[in-house]
Motif scaffolding. Structure first.
Motif, PDB file in Angstrom:
ATOM      1  N   LEU A 121       2.686   2.778  -6.106  1.00 14.60           N
ATOM      2  CA  LEU A 121       2.924   2.646  -7.754  1.00 14.60           C
ATOM      3  C   LEU A 121       2.551   1.178  -8.229  1.00 14.60           C
ATOM      4  CD1 LEU A 121       4.942   5.161  -9.400  1.00 14.60           C
ATOM      5  CD2 LEU A 121       2.546   5.354  -9.157  1.00 14.60           C
ATOM      6  N   SER A 122       3.356   0.598  -7.498  1.00 13.16           N
ATOM      7  CA  SER A 122       3.432  -0.984  -7.830  1.00 13.16           C
ATOM      8  C   SER A 122       2.085  -1.811  -7.447  1.00 13.16           C
ATOM      9  CB  SER A 122       4.528  -1.620  -7.334  1.00 13.16           C
ATOM     10  OG  SER A 122       5.753  -1.296  -7.788  1.00 13.16           O
ATOM     11  N   PHE A 123       1.752  -1.138  -6.254  1.00 11.49           N
ATOM     12  CA  PHE A 123       0.365  -1.727  -5.603  1.00 11.49           C
ATOM     13  C   PHE A 123      -0.966  -1.420  -6.542  1.00 11.49           C
ATOM     14  CE2 PHE A 123      -3.297  -1.387  -2.721  1.00 11.49           C
ATOM     15  CZ  PHE A 123      -3.117  -2.677  -2.017  1.00 11.49           C
ATOM     16  N   VAL A 124      -0.772  -0.328  -7.272  1.00 10.41           N
ATOM     17  CA  VAL A 124      -1.880   0.069  -8.128  1.00 10.41           C
ATOM     18  C   VAL A 124      -1.782  -0.429  -9.420  1.00 10.41           C
ATOM     19  CG1 VAL A 124      -3.040   1.810  -6.561  1.00 10.41           C
ATOM     20  CG2 VAL A 124      -1.365   2.419  -8.425  1.00 10.41           C
ATOM     21  N   THR A 175      -9.547  -1.672 -12.137  1.00  6.31           N
ATOM     22  CA  THR A 175      -9.822  -0.627 -10.905  1.00  6.31           C
ATOM     23  C   THR A 175     -10.449  -1.533  -9.815  1.00  6.31           C
ATOM     24  OG1 THR A 175     -10.190   1.214 -12.526  1.00  6.31           O
ATOM     25  CG2 THR A 175     -10.906   1.441 -10.113  1.00  6.31           C
ATOM     26  N   VAL A 176     -11.424  -2.363 -10.049  1.00  2.00           N
ATOM     27  CA  VAL A 176     -11.942  -3.439  -9.192  1.00  2.00           C
ATOM     28  C   VAL A 176     -10.921  -4.149  -8.424  1.00  2.00           C
ATOM     29  CG1 VAL A 176     -13.192  -5.481  -9.115  1.00  2.00           C
ATOM     30  CG2 VAL A 176     -14.124  -3.379 -10.457  1.00  2.00           C
ATOM     31  N   ASP A 177      -9.932  -4.734  -9.273  1.00  2.00           N
ATOM     32  CA  ASP A 177      -8.888  -5.511  -8.598  1.00  2.00           C
ATOM     33  C   ASP A 177      -8.064  -4.699  -7.666  1.00  2.00           C
ATOM     34  OD1 ASP A 177      -9.309  -7.709 -10.325  1.00  2.00           O
ATOM     35  OD2 ASP A 177      -8.047  -7.345 -11.797  1.00  2.00           O
ATOM     36  N   ILE A 182      -7.073  -3.186  -1.852  1.00  2.00           N
ATOM     37  CA  ILE A 182      -7.077  -2.214  -0.771  1.00  2.00           C
ATOM     38  C   ILE A 182      -7.660  -2.880   0.480  1.00  2.00           C
ATOM     39  CG2 ILE A 182      -8.091  -0.159  -0.048  1.00  2.00           C
ATOM     40  CD1 ILE A 182      -7.337   0.943  -3.072  1.00  2.00           C
ATOM     41  N   ARG A 183      -9.003  -3.676  -0.019  1.00  3.39           N
ATOM     42  CA  ARG A 183      -9.762  -4.390   1.133  1.00  3.39           C
ATOM     43  C   ARG A 183      -8.897  -5.348   1.724  1.00  3.39           C
ATOM     44  NH1 ARG A 183     -15.388  -7.250   0.274  1.00  3.39           N
ATOM     45  NH2 ARG A 183     -14.045  -8.425  -1.253  1.00  3.39           N
ATOM     46  N   GLU A 184      -8.177  -6.097   1.134  1.00  6.53           N
ATOM     47  CA  GLU A 184      -7.235  -7.134   1.740  1.00  6.53           C
ATOM     48  C   GLU A 184      -6.184  -6.642   2.556  1.00  6.53           C
ATOM     49  OE1 GLU A 184      -5.270  -9.375  -1.603  1.00  6.53           O
ATOM     50  OE2 GLU A 184      -7.327  -9.888  -2.246  1.00  6.53           O
ATOM     51  N   GLU A 185      -5.820  -5.396   2.439  1.00  2.46           N
ATOM     52  CA  GLU A 185      -4.817  -4.515   3.397  1.00  2.46           C
ATOM     53  C   GLU A 185      -5.816  -4.251   4.611  1.00  2.46           C
ATOM     54  OE1 GLU A 185      -1.157  -3.389   2.403  1.00  2.46           O
ATOM     55  OE2 GLU A 185      -1.564  -5.130   1.342  1.00  2.46           O
ATOM     56  N   GLY A 186      -6.938  -4.294   4.700  1.00  7.35           N
ATOM     57  CA  GLY A 186      -7.632  -4.193   5.955  1.00  7.35           C
ATOM     58  C   GLY A 186      -8.206  -2.641   6.000  1.00  7.35           C
ATOM     59  N   ILE A 187      -7.914  -2.094   4.760  1.00 10.80           N
ATOM     60  CA  ILE A 187      -8.325  -0.683   4.699  1.00 10.80           C
ATOM     61  C   ILE A 187      -9.902  -0.652   4.172  1.00 10.80           C
ATOM     62  CG2 ILE A 187      -8.161   1.799   3.487  1.00 10.80           C
ATOM     63  CD1 ILE A 187      -5.099   0.649   3.003  1.00 10.80           C
ATOM     64  N   SER A 188     -10.895   0.209   4.998  1.00 12.81           N
ATOM     65  CA  SER A 188     -12.134   0.292   4.329  1.00 12.81           C
ATOM     66  C   SER A 188     -12.286   1.105   3.064  1.00 12.81           C
ATOM     67  CB  SER A 188     -13.023   0.765   5.538  1.00 12.81           C
ATOM     68  OG  SER A 188     -12.914  -0.298   6.639  1.00 12.81           O
TER      69      SER A 188
END
Ligand SMILES: Nc1ncnc2c1ncn2[C@@H]1O[C@H](COP(=O)(O)OP(=O)(O)OP(=O)(O)O)[C@@H](O)[C@H]1O
Length: 237
Positions: A121-124, A175-177, A182-188
């Protein structure tokens, strides 16, 4: 290195060909936009990838696992997470509980699920809604909540279906942020989106569908200059 490989996928519903011989790849840690006019076959492609509707022909691979033909649960276990075009929020449950629904799919321990849900929740950027009913959140916040719930299943690839539709420019930016984080976490991320000003600046690659077929693929700059893409979008006006 590609994480997801879509190989010559066709999907027919009776006489309707929703996807025809579509091939593309999503690299590890990349953002790929799947765009195209209404009815181009984007959601059908998502359903094929996530196990909701198997391809009629063709194959889909996650690394060395063939996921085409698998159930949604098996696809999720292979690392494919998704959000839905219409956010399936449990409106009377709190934001935290909504994300815990996702977390429970991989961890039955309540304490662990709560901790993981709170972190997501904090992450988003929705930490302040933790104990509030999800029904009290805006559409934009509910979309990010759906993203957190999908992330709770720890996907390596996240399919996002129109998470920016109908949002104002500030909400699109928020939303873009989150997508960039998410990409920074390595998730495609494979993103179906009509809001081109949201997806074009951040995508590593864009795949364009029209009438079920792939008509273009490349960098956002390349596809936005492609006469076939321009014609498809103008024809849609
Ligand atoms: N379950 C189904 N049964 C029959 N036809 C279907 C089914 N699902 C999709 N279609 C058809 O397949 C085609 C592609 O639809 P799809 O929803 O995949 O397009 P889309 O690109 O996601 O469109 P939109 O941008 O409007 O969401 C359409 O002609 C649609 O009517």
């Amino acid at each position: 290195m590609s994480l997801l490989r879509v190989e010559s996928v066709s999907k027919r519903f009776g006489g309707i060909t929703a996807n025809q011989d579509v091939s593309f790849e999503v690299g590890a840690g990349k953002i790929v936009g799947l765009i195209g006019p209404n009815g181009a076959g984007k959601t059908t492609m998502f359903n094929c990838i996530a196990g909701y509707a198997p391809p009629t022909t063709g194959e889909i691979w996650m690394n060395d696992i063939k996921v085409s033909g698998m159930s949604p649960e098996q696809c999720a276990r292979a690392g494919i997470g998704r959000t839905f075009q219409v956010a399936r929020t449990f409106t009377s449950m709190t934001a935290l509980e909504n994300v815990m629904v996702g977390a429970f799919l991989i961890n039955k321990n309540v304490g662990d699920a709560r901790q993981s849900a709170a972190r997501l929740l904090s992450f988003v950027n929705l930490g302040q809604f933790r104990d509030k009913p999800a029904g009290s959140m805006t559409i934009s916040e509910q979309r990010r909540l759906a993203v957190a719930r999908a992330l709770a299943v720890k996907p390596r690839l996240l399919l996002m279906d129109e998470v920016m539709a109908g949002l104002n420019p500030t909400e699109v930016r928020e939303t873009v942020d989150v997508v960039l984080k998410i990409r920074e976490e390595g998730i495609s991320c494979l993103i179906v989106e009509h809001v081109l000003e949201g997806i074009m600046p951040i995508a590593d690659a864009i795949v364009v569908l029209d009438y079920g077929k792939k008509i273009a693929e490349g960098s956002p700059e390349q596809v936005s200059r492609d006469p076939k893409v321009i014609a498809a979008y103008l024809g849609d006006e």
